[in-house]
Scaffold this active site. Structure first.
Site, PDB file in Angstrom:
ATOM      1  N   THR A 145       0.838  -1.202   0.000  1.00  0.00           N
ATOM      2  CA  THR A 145       0.000   0.000   0.000  1.00  0.00           C
ATOM      3  C   THR A 145       0.870   1.247   0.000  1.00  0.00           C
ATOM      4  OG1 THR A 145      -1.872  -1.043   1.119  1.00  0.00           O
ATOM      5  CG2 THR A 145      -1.644   1.337   1.388  1.00  0.00           C
ATOM      6  N   ASN A 146       2.028   1.162   0.659  1.00  0.00           N
ATOM      7  CA  ASN A 146       2.849   2.347   0.892  1.00  0.00           C
ATOM      8  C   ASN A 146       3.564   2.866  -0.348  1.00  0.00           C
ATOM      9  OD1 ASN A 146       1.967   1.867   3.444  1.00  0.00           O
ATOM     10  ND2 ASN A 146       3.923   1.107   4.222  1.00  0.00           N
ATOM     11  N   THR A 194      -6.101  53.675  -2.805  1.00  0.00           N
ATOM     12  CA  THR A 194      -5.248  52.964  -1.858  1.00  0.00           C
ATOM     13  C   THR A 194      -5.810  53.176  -0.469  1.00  0.00           C
ATOM     14  OG1 THR A 194      -3.759  54.877  -1.613  1.00  0.00           O
ATOM     15  CG2 THR A 194      -3.181  53.242  -3.293  1.00  0.00           C
ATOM     16  N   SER A 223     -32.995  39.445  -2.017  1.00  0.00           N
ATOM     17  CA  SER A 223     -33.555  39.540  -0.679  1.00  0.00           C
ATOM     18  C   SER A 223     -34.976  39.004  -0.651  1.00  0.00           C
ATOM     19  CB  SER A 223     -33.557  40.998  -0.204  1.00  0.00           C
ATOM     20  OG  SER A 223     -34.222  41.128   1.038  1.00  0.00           O
ATOM     21  N   LYS A 271     -33.485  44.391  -4.730  1.00  0.00           N
ATOM     22  CA  LYS A 271     -32.094  44.172  -4.329  1.00  0.00           C
ATOM     23  C   LYS A 271     -31.515  42.970  -5.077  1.00  0.00           C
ATOM     24  CE  LYS A 271     -29.302  44.153  -0.086  1.00  0.00           C
ATOM     25  NZ  LYS A 271     -28.443  42.991  -0.260  1.00  0.00           N
TER      26      LYS A 271
END
Length: 468
Positions: free
Chosen positions: A142-143, A188, A319, A325
Site C-alpha cells: 500500500t505504501n 489605496t 432579498s 435588491k
C-alpha cells in the site's frame, strides 16, 4: 446466503455480496469508515490512477518473469477496462479512512482480481487462481501503490484546473481591453489615490492569475516522481530486482508522461511535502481570487450609495424582504470556495507534519483534501467566468465623474507647484467642497492652459508627470 459469498482474511470470515467485484477487505472498510460520504469512485481519476498503477506493476512483474502469462493477461485486461471507465461503482469506500490507504489499495486489488478471475472462467472469490495479494499486489505495498495512484490522479486533475485558470485570466483580459478607455480613480487604503483606467484594473486581475498557470503546472510535475518498488518502507523487500525501474517505465507508457523512480525510496515513502507544495499553490491562487472578487464586490457596490463603477450580471433576487435588491452572488460563492481551499491547505500541512519514521499514515486526508480543492476550485472558476466575468459592464460616466470630482488629482500637481502648495489646495478643496481646478486658478499657481494640460486624466495614466 444465496446472495452472498464467504471470503476470509486475517480477522476471519466475512459475507460479501455475490454480485460485487470487491472483496472482504473492501467490505470491512465499508463497515468501518462511514465518514465523509465521499467515496473513491467519486473521483474517476483516482480510480483510473489505481488501475494504471496495478497495470504497470503487472507489466513489470510479467516482464521480470514472476507473473504467469494467463494471470498477467487477465489482470491486464481487467485493469484496462477500469482505465476505460468500467467498474467505477466497485470502489465504494470512503476516502477518509485509517490504515494509511490499505483499504483503498485492497479495494483495487480485489476488484481487479475478481474481474480477472471472471475473464479466466472462474468464480469471484476463487483466489487460488488469481489472488488480490499474491498476484495483483505482487512486488508492491500500500505504501508505494497508494501514493502513486494519488499522484497520477492529481496530475490528471491538474490539467482541466489549469485550463479553467487560463480561461478565467483570458476572460479578464478581454474585459481589460473592453474597458481600456474607461477613466476612473485608483484607490489605496480605500481612499482616492490617482487616476487609472478600468482596463488597467482588469488587466492586473488577468495577469495575477495568468502567471500562476506555470507555477501550478510546475508543482504538478512533482507528482510524476513515484516510489513504486519501495514496498513497505522503501527498502524494496518482497519486490523483485529491477521492478522499480520497470514499473516507472511502464507507467510512462501507460500515462504518456515522463514518470520517474524516486531517487531515494526510503525518503520518498515517508515524505509528503510535494502535496503541501501543490496545496500551497492552490492557496496562493485562492488568495488572488479572493482579492479579485472582493474588488468586484466593492466596484459594484450601491447602486446609488456605493462606488457603482461596474455592473455584475444579475443572477437572482437578492432579498426575501427588500424589493429590487440584487447581490453579487457569484463573487460571494467563489470567495467561499477559496476559503475552503485555504482551509484544506492547512489540513494537508498538518497531515504532512505527522509523517513518523518511515511512513505518513495520514495520506488519506491529504488525498481527500486535494481532490476536493481541485474539484471545487475548477467548478468555481468555470462559474466565475460563465456567470460573472463575461457579463460585466462599465458605468463609464460614473467612473469619469469620480475622477473629475476627486481631490486625488492634486497629486499630479506636485512636480509643478510643490508638495506644500498641493497639500494646501487639497485641504481647502476638501474643507470647502470646492474643486482643485478652481483653487489653483484662484491662487494663480498655474495658468489655465498649463492646468488643463496637467489635469487632463489621459496625462496622468503613467510616468512622465514632470515632463508635462
Amino acid at each position: 446466503m444465496e446472495n452472498h459469498r464467504i471470503e476470509t482474511d486475517l480477522l476471519g470470515e466475512k459475507r460479501v455480496p455475490l454480485h460485487v467485484y470487491y472483496g472482504v477487505q473492501t467490505q470491512r472498510a465499508l463497515e468501518n469508515f462511514d465518514i465523509s460520504k465521499q467515496t473513491v469512485s467519486h473521483y474517476p481519476e483516482f480510480v483510473k490512477g489505481l488501475a494504471k498503477t496495478k497495470l504497470a506493476a503487472a507489466k513489470a512483474n510479467y516482464e521480470l518473469g514472476i507473473l504467469p502469462s494467463p494471470i498477467f493477461f487477465a489482470i491486464e485486461k481487467a485493469a484496462k477496462e477500469i482505465i476505460d471507465g468500467a467498474l467505477s461503482g466497485e470502489f465504494p469506500i470512503d476516502l477518509m479512512q485509517g490504515g494509511a490507504g490499505t483499504s483503498t489499495n485492497m479495494n483495487a486489488n480485489e476488484v481487479i482480481a475478481n474481474r480477472a478471475l471472471e475473464l479466466m472462467g472462474h468464480q469471484k472469490g476463487e483466489y487460488q487462481h488469481c489472488s488480490p495479494n499474491d498476484h495483483v499486489n505482487l512486488s508492491q505495498s500500500t505504501n508505494d501503490a497508494y501514493p502513486t495512484a494519488i499522484k497520477l490522479a492529481l496530475f490528471e486533475m491538474n490539467k482541466p484546473l489549469a485550463i479553467s485558470l487560463k480561461k478565467t485570466a483570458d476572460a479578464l483580459r478581454v474585459k481589460a481591453q473592453e474597458f481600456s478607455k474607461v477613466l476612473k480613480m485608483g484607490r489605496t487604503q480605500l481612499q482616492d489615490a490617482v487616476p487609472m483606467t478600468l482596463g488597467q484594473e482588469f488587466d492586473a486581475f488577468a495577469y495575477t492569475l495568468e502567471k500562476e498557470i506555470a507555477v501550478l503546472n510546475n508543482a504538478a510535475q512533482d507528482f510524476l516522481e513515484v516510489n513504486m518498488g519501495a514496498t513497505a518502507i522503501g527498502t524494496g523487500l518482497c519486490a523483485v530486482e529491477g521492478f522499480s525501474e520497470s514499473c516507472a517505465k511502464h507507467l510512462s507508457t501507460i500515462t504518456g508522461e515522463n514518470v520517474t523512480k524516486a531517487v531515494n525510496l526510503v525518503e520518498a515513502t515517508s515524505d509528503t511535502t510535494g502535496f503541501v507544495a501543490y496545496a500551497s499553490v492552490l492557496k496562493k491562487i485562492s488568495l488572488k481570487l479572493i482579492k479579485i472578487c472582493n474588488d468586484l464586490r466593492l466596484l459594484t457596490s450601491g447602486p446609488r450609495t456605493g462606488l457603482f463603477e461596474i455592473n455584475l450580471p444579475p443572477m437572482q433576487p437578492g432579498s426575501s424582504i427588500m424589493p429590487g435588491k440584487v447581490n453579487p452572488v457569484i463573487p460571494e460563492v467563489v470567495n467561499q470556495i477559496c476559503y475552503k481551499v485555504i482551509g484544506n491547505e492547512l489540513t494537508i500541512t498538518m497531515a504532512s507534519e505527522n509523517a513518523q519514521l518511515q511512513l505518513n499514515v495520514m495520506e488519506p486526508v491529504i488525498a481527500y483534501s486535494l481532490f476536493e480543492s481541485i474539484q471545487i476550485l475548477q467548478n468555481g472558476l468555470e462559474t466565475f467566468v460563465d456567470k460573472c466575468i463575461v457579463g460585466i459592464t462599465a458605468n463609464e460616466e460614473r467612473c469619469k465623474a469620480s475622477v473629475l470630482n476627486s481631490i486625488g488629482i492634486v497629486t499630479a500637481l506636485n512636480p509643478h507647484i510643490g508638495y506644500k502648495n498641493s497639500t494646501k489646495i487639497a485641504k481647502e478643496a476638501l474643507e470647502n467642497n470646492t474643486s482643485v481646478y478652481d483653487l489653483v486658478l484662484h491662487y494663480q499657481l498655474l495658468s489655465k492652459e498649463e492646468l488643463d494640460k496637467i489635469l487632463d486624466p489621459i496625462n496622468m495614466l503613467g510616468p512622465g508627470a514632470l515632463a508635462q
